[in-house]
Design an enzyme around this catalytic site. Structure first.
Site, PDB file in Angstrom:
ATOM      1  CE  LYS A   1      66.621  39.298  39.473  1.00  0.00           C
ATOM      2  NZ  LYS A   1      66.044  40.399  39.532  1.00  0.00           N
TER       3      LYS A   1
ATOM      4  N   GLY B   1      66.750  46.974  45.874  1.00  0.00           N
ATOM      5  CA  GLY B   1      67.836  45.792  46.191  1.00  0.00           C
ATOM      6  C   GLY B   1      68.690  45.178  45.021  1.00  0.00           C
TER       7      GLY B   1
ATOM      8  CG  ASN C   1      64.440  35.714  52.894  1.00  0.00           C
ATOM      9  OD1 ASN C   1      63.855  35.964  51.969  1.00  0.00           O
ATOM     10  ND2 ASN C   1      65.427  36.541  53.702  1.00  0.00           N
TER      11      ASN C   1
ATOM     12  CE1 TYR D   1      71.449  38.532  47.623  1.00  0.00           C
ATOM     13  CE2 TYR D   1      70.461  37.007  49.067  1.00  0.00           C
ATOM     14  CZ  TYR D   1      70.969  38.362  48.848  1.00  0.00           C
ATOM     15  OH  TYR D   1      71.157  39.305  49.800  1.00  0.00           O
TER      16      TYR D   1
ATOM     17  CB  ILE E   1      70.971  43.288  50.294  1.00  0.00           C
ATOM     18  CG1 ILE E   1      72.550  43.232  49.572  1.00  0.00           C
ATOM     19  CG2 ILE E   1      70.197  43.973  49.346  1.00  0.00           C
ATOM     20  CD1 ILE E   1      72.482  42.962  48.114  1.00  0.00           C
ATOM     21  CE1 TYR E   2      67.007  41.578  56.069  1.00  0.00           C
ATOM     22  CE2 TYR E   2      69.479  42.244  56.365  1.00  0.00           C
ATOM     23  CZ  TYR E   2      68.293  41.222  56.335  1.00  0.00           C
ATOM     24  OH  TYR E   2      68.535  40.066  57.121  1.00  0.00           O
TER      25      TYR E   2
END
Length: 190
Positions: free
Chosen positions: A145, A109, A136, A143, A97-98
């Site tokens: 969250k 996102g 990162n 993630y 996911i970018y």
């Protein structure tokens, strides 16, 4: 941002996919990796040949996020044997996911992540999983969250640099319940 469109990518979209893939990966990681390793990874992972193969793979799907006809992010999902690590038929891997940095904090996102979860539920997956570089922190926090928990680690090779990814998962449904044993099936996901 007025409008966001999410669409499944096809071979017609290959150059847009290549561009957004290269741009977002470079934006995200170039400041903390060597130029040589970045170039090598981008050339290998986003070559037209590799993307063509992935787009033709029935167990891999890409989704492009566009605003005002400009691709600003994307999502890559892997199923079954196309998963990079677990290859569990009950799972779906969110490999990427970018989102372009200019669109961080604008919910792009989250919309791509929600799209992944909806697809996983439609395919009756028990869980989704992913690998995220241990350094990162922005992605790890995102993630967490969203309810993903760390369950393992693996090595990710960027050029000649071996990096550690945290493997994270999110259960989508409970494992099959065996009425006769009054317990969860031991072959199911923990």
């Amino acid at each position: 941002m007025n409008f966001l469109e999410i669409k499944k990518a096809t071979l017609v979209d290959i150059y847009q996919l290549q561009k957004i893939g290269r741009n977002t990966f470079y934006e995200t990681f170039s400041s903390v990796n060597s130029e040589e390793n970045m170039t090598r990874y981008l050339d290998e992972s986003f070559s037209i040949e590799k993307l063509t193969s992935e787009l033709n793979d029935n167990n891999t799907e890409f989704y492009l996020a566009s605003s005002n006809n400009n691709v600003i992010g994307y999502l890559k999902l892997n199923f079954g044997q196309s998963q990079t690590e677990l290859q569990d038929d009950k799972a779906i891997e969110i490999e990427r996911i970018y989102v372009l940095k200019d669109y961080h904090g604008k919910n792009v996102g989250q919309i791509l992540f929600n799209n992944a979860i909806n697809i996983a539920k439609q395919k009756n997956a028990c869980y989704v999983w992913l690998g995220v570089w241990e350094e990162n922190l922005r992605a790890i926090n995102f993630y967490k969250k969203n309810g993903l928990i760390e369950f393992d680690k693996h090595v990710f090779k960027l050029g000649d640099d071996m990096q550690t990814d945290l493997m994270m998962k999110l259960k989508l449904k409970y494992p099959p319940y065996d009425q006769n044993l009054n317990q969860y099936n031991s072959n199911s996901l923990d």
